[in-house]
Design a protein around this motif. Sequence first.
Motif, PDB file in Angstrom:
ATOM      1  N   GLY A   1      -4.814 -19.004  46.208  1.00  0.00           N
ATOM      2  CA  GLY A   1      -5.377 -18.040  45.254  1.00  0.00           C
ATOM      3  C   GLY A   1      -6.761 -17.575  45.658  1.00  0.00           C
ATOM      4  O   GLY A   1      -7.222 -17.810  46.787  1.00  0.00           O
ATOM      5  N   GLY A   2      -7.424 -16.927  44.718  1.00  0.00           N
ATOM      6  CA  GLY A   2      -8.723 -16.322  45.002  1.00  0.00           C
ATOM      7  C   GLY A   2      -9.786 -17.331  45.400  1.00  0.00           C
ATOM      8  O   GLY A   2     -10.581 -17.081  46.313  1.00  0.00           O
ATOM      9  N   THR A   3      -9.799 -18.469  44.732  1.00  0.00           N
ATOM     10  CA  THR A   3     -10.835 -19.465  45.020  1.00  0.00           C
ATOM     11  C   THR A   3     -10.723 -19.954  46.461  1.00  0.00           C
ATOM     12  O   THR A   3     -11.720 -19.986  47.203  1.00  0.00           O
ATOM     13  N   ASN A  30     -11.717 -17.192  48.980  1.00  0.00           N
ATOM     14  CA  ASN A  30     -13.168 -17.024  49.106  1.00  0.00           C
ATOM     15  C   ASN A  30     -13.782 -18.155  49.928  1.00  0.00           C
ATOM     16  O   ASN A  30     -14.651 -17.928  50.775  1.00  0.00           O
ATOM     17  N   HIS A  43     -18.598 -14.200  41.335  1.00  0.00           N
ATOM     18  CA  HIS A  43     -17.768 -15.215  40.669  1.00  0.00           C
ATOM     19  C   HIS A  43     -18.141 -16.573  41.254  1.00  0.00           C
ATOM     20  O   HIS A  43     -18.580 -16.671  42.408  1.00  0.00           O
ATOM     21  N   ALA A  53     -16.426 -18.734  42.507  1.00  0.00           N
ATOM     22  CA  ALA A  53     -15.682 -19.059  43.724  1.00  0.00           C
ATOM     23  C   ALA A  53     -16.367 -18.523  44.984  1.00  0.00           C
ATOM     24  O   ALA A  53     -15.974 -18.874  46.102  1.00  0.00           O
ATOM     25  N   ILE A  92     -18.875  -8.966  45.641  1.00  0.00           N
ATOM     26  CA  ILE A  92     -17.705  -8.774  44.769  1.00  0.00           C
ATOM     27  C   ILE A  92     -17.335  -7.293  44.734  1.00  0.00           C
ATOM     28  O   ILE A  92     -18.210  -6.422  44.742  1.00  0.00           O
ATOM     29  N   ASN A 122     -15.275  -9.215  37.336  1.00  0.00           N
ATOM     30  CA  ASN A 122     -14.411  -9.816  36.330  1.00  0.00           C
ATOM     31  C   ASN A 122     -14.960  -9.655  34.914  1.00  0.00           C
ATOM     32  O   ASN A 122     -14.221  -9.409  33.970  1.00  0.00           O
ATOM     33  N   ASP A 138     -14.807 -10.203  47.584  1.00  0.00           N
ATOM     34  CA  ASP A 138     -13.938 -10.851  46.611  1.00  0.00           C
ATOM     35  C   ASP A 138     -13.302  -9.720  45.805  1.00  0.00           C
ATOM     36  O   ASP A 138     -13.918  -9.144  44.914  1.00  0.00           O
ATOM     37  N   VAL A 149     -10.492  -9.968  44.035  1.00  0.00           N
ATOM     38  CA  VAL A 149      -9.479 -10.594  43.169  1.00  0.00           C
ATOM     39  C   VAL A 149      -9.169  -9.722  41.948  1.00  0.00           C
ATOM     40  O   VAL A 149      -8.021  -9.618  41.523  1.00  0.00           O
ATOM     41  N   GLN A 150     -10.185  -9.074  41.378  1.00  0.00           N
ATOM     42  CA  GLN A 150      -9.929  -8.260  40.179  1.00  0.00           C
ATOM     43  C   GLN A 150      -9.457  -6.851  40.542  1.00  0.00           C
ATOM     44  O   GLN A 150      -8.972  -6.127  39.673  1.00  0.00           O
ATOM     45  N   SER A 204      -5.574 -12.380  44.586  1.00  0.00           N
ATOM     46  CA  SER A 204      -4.867 -13.443  43.883  1.00  0.00           C
ATOM     47  C   SER A 204      -3.720 -12.854  43.067  1.00  0.00           C
ATOM     48  O   SER A 204      -3.923 -11.895  42.318  1.00  0.00           O
ATOM     49  N   HIS A 215      -1.951 -13.822  40.450  1.00  0.00           N
ATOM     50  CA  HIS A 215      -1.813 -13.889  38.985  1.00  0.00           C
ATOM     51  C   HIS A 215      -2.665 -12.856  38.255  1.00  0.00           C
ATOM     52  O   HIS A 215      -2.615 -12.754  37.030  1.00  0.00           O
ATOM     53  N   LYS A 216      -3.431 -12.071  39.016  1.00  0.00           N
ATOM     54  CA  LYS A 216      -4.196 -10.993  38.379  1.00  0.00           C
ATOM     55  C   LYS A 216      -3.369  -9.712  38.330  1.00  0.00           C
ATOM     56  O   LYS A 216      -3.779  -8.728  37.726  1.00  0.00           O
TER      57      LYS A 216
HETATM   58  C1  PLP Z   1     -13.613 -12.127  40.782  1.00  0.00           C
HETATM   59  C2  PLP Z   1     -12.811 -13.392  40.869  1.00  0.00           C
HETATM   60  N1  PLP Z   1     -12.847 -14.120  42.003  1.00  0.00           N
HETATM   61  C3  PLP Z   1     -12.141 -15.245  42.148  1.00  0.00           C
HETATM   62  C4  PLP Z   1     -11.353 -15.727  41.133  1.00  0.00           C
HETATM   63  C5  PLP Z   1     -10.567 -16.987  41.337  1.00  0.00           C
HETATM   64  O1  PLP Z   1      -9.210 -16.685  41.580  1.00  0.00           O
HETATM   65  P1  PLP Z   1      -8.075 -17.803  41.398  1.00  0.00           P
HETATM   66  O2  PLP Z   1      -7.923 -18.012  39.924  1.00  0.00           O
HETATM   67  O3  PLP Z   1      -6.857 -17.201  41.992  1.00  0.00           O
HETATM   68  O4  PLP Z   1      -8.540 -18.999  42.129  1.00  0.00           O
HETATM   69  C6  PLP Z   1     -11.288 -15.017  39.919  1.00  0.00           C
HETATM   70  C7  PLP Z   1     -10.494 -15.524  38.796  1.00  0.00           C
HETATM   71  O5  PLP Z   1     -10.731 -15.248  37.644  1.00  0.00           O
HETATM   72  C8  PLP Z   1     -12.033 -13.819  39.790  1.00  0.00           C
HETATM   73  O6  PLP Z   1     -12.012 -13.093  38.671  1.00  0.00           O
END
Ligand code: PLP
Length: 377
Positions: free
Chosen positions: A68-70, A73, A97, A99, A144, A148, A173, A175-176, A196, A198-199
């Motif tokens: 995932g995103g974490t 990153n 974020h 992460a 970013i 988020n 990043d 992810v959003q 990621s 799940h977004k």
């Molecule tokens: C901007 C951003 N980066 C990273 C993440 C982390 O992603 P993940 O939940 O897939 O680890 C999120 C999750 O909310 C996010 O909004």
Amino acid sequence: MQVYLDHSATTPLHREVRAAMEEVASRWGNSSSLHIWGERSLNVIERSRQMVMNLLGAVGGRVVFTSGGTESNNLAIFGITRQYLTPQHLITSTVEHAAVAEPICWLEQHGWAVTRLPVDARGQIAPQDLQLSLRPNTVLVSLIYAHNEVGTVQNLTKLGQICRAAGVCFHTDAVQAVGRMPVDVSRCPVDLLSFSAHKFYGPQGIGGLYVAEGVSLVPLHFGGGQEDGLRSGTPAVPLIAGLGQAASLAKDMMLQEGDRLRALRDHLRQQLADLPELQPTGDWQDRLPHHLSFCHRTLAGRRLVWAMNLAGIAISSGSACSSGRTKPSPTLLAMGYPPEIASGGIRLSLGYDTTAADVDWAALALKQAIARLQLGD
Ligand SMILES: Cc1ncc(COP(=O)(O)O)c(C=O)c1O
């Protein structure tokens, strides 16, 4: 009536994503095996990778699947910085974020020099600040893409061009952003991009890192050498199938869906415009289409989240709570909000299942919640 307006936290699984995952989960096979079972899994993985590459507009480079995103990153940041035997300089922003912010804090504690670029009241980073912060030993810029908490979308092309001209690796990043707005790595000079599933209606626990051609990374962990040696471990094939399907759906429906959600979001904002104590936050031009955020002048965001939850509506707050006390949001502080107001942040984020009736109901419930809480204060 229950209304889910927290799609920036996570999205429901789309039925077509679930179907794709179930189909794959009912079979099995290790993608490293040489027999037909293994080949089947490998084909699923490579098909999904192509679907993700299509969504990102990638013609070269590669996509590495992660949890995932974490993890993406962390892989980007440590993958670059671990190549240096001695600490160098890196640039990030004040609104990342956790992460991104936390790995960079760790590097700072271990001797790295870090510049954190400020943002303006809309949450925008000034490209000239990036230009002026570059040093001869800057080896990474991590910023970013879409925020988020406040929805602001950065001018990634401009920021990337500055890094490219200076020959510095640029990570974002995203992810959003990915799956919710057009992202095209073939037009934007980006070296590493995190996303990621799940977004954007995919499963939790799967995401990836886009790695541009010619960018080399040190892996986070070592083992069987899967994912071109960048992410050892047997790949989670059903999750990857879900991510691929979500990417393909996003490519098909994102633009149309973005327009629909933007209209609903603006309508929701309009309905709340007569509450002077509720100020919109973030950039209202360069913004995620499904994202609405506010800051209440006197009420803590958490209290509003709880009150809305009682009404069956899911929203979120931007501030963190520790030992029962609400702390101001670091993002709103960085945008210049005073501490007494920066704990009043709330976010309402829409998704493909959000209707006009949901939005009307949420607006009414929020007005009632605010009135009740203010009376009780
Ligand atoms: C901007 C951003 N980066 C990273 C993440 C982390 O992603 P993940 O939940 O897939 O680890 C999120 C999750 O909310 C996010 O909004």
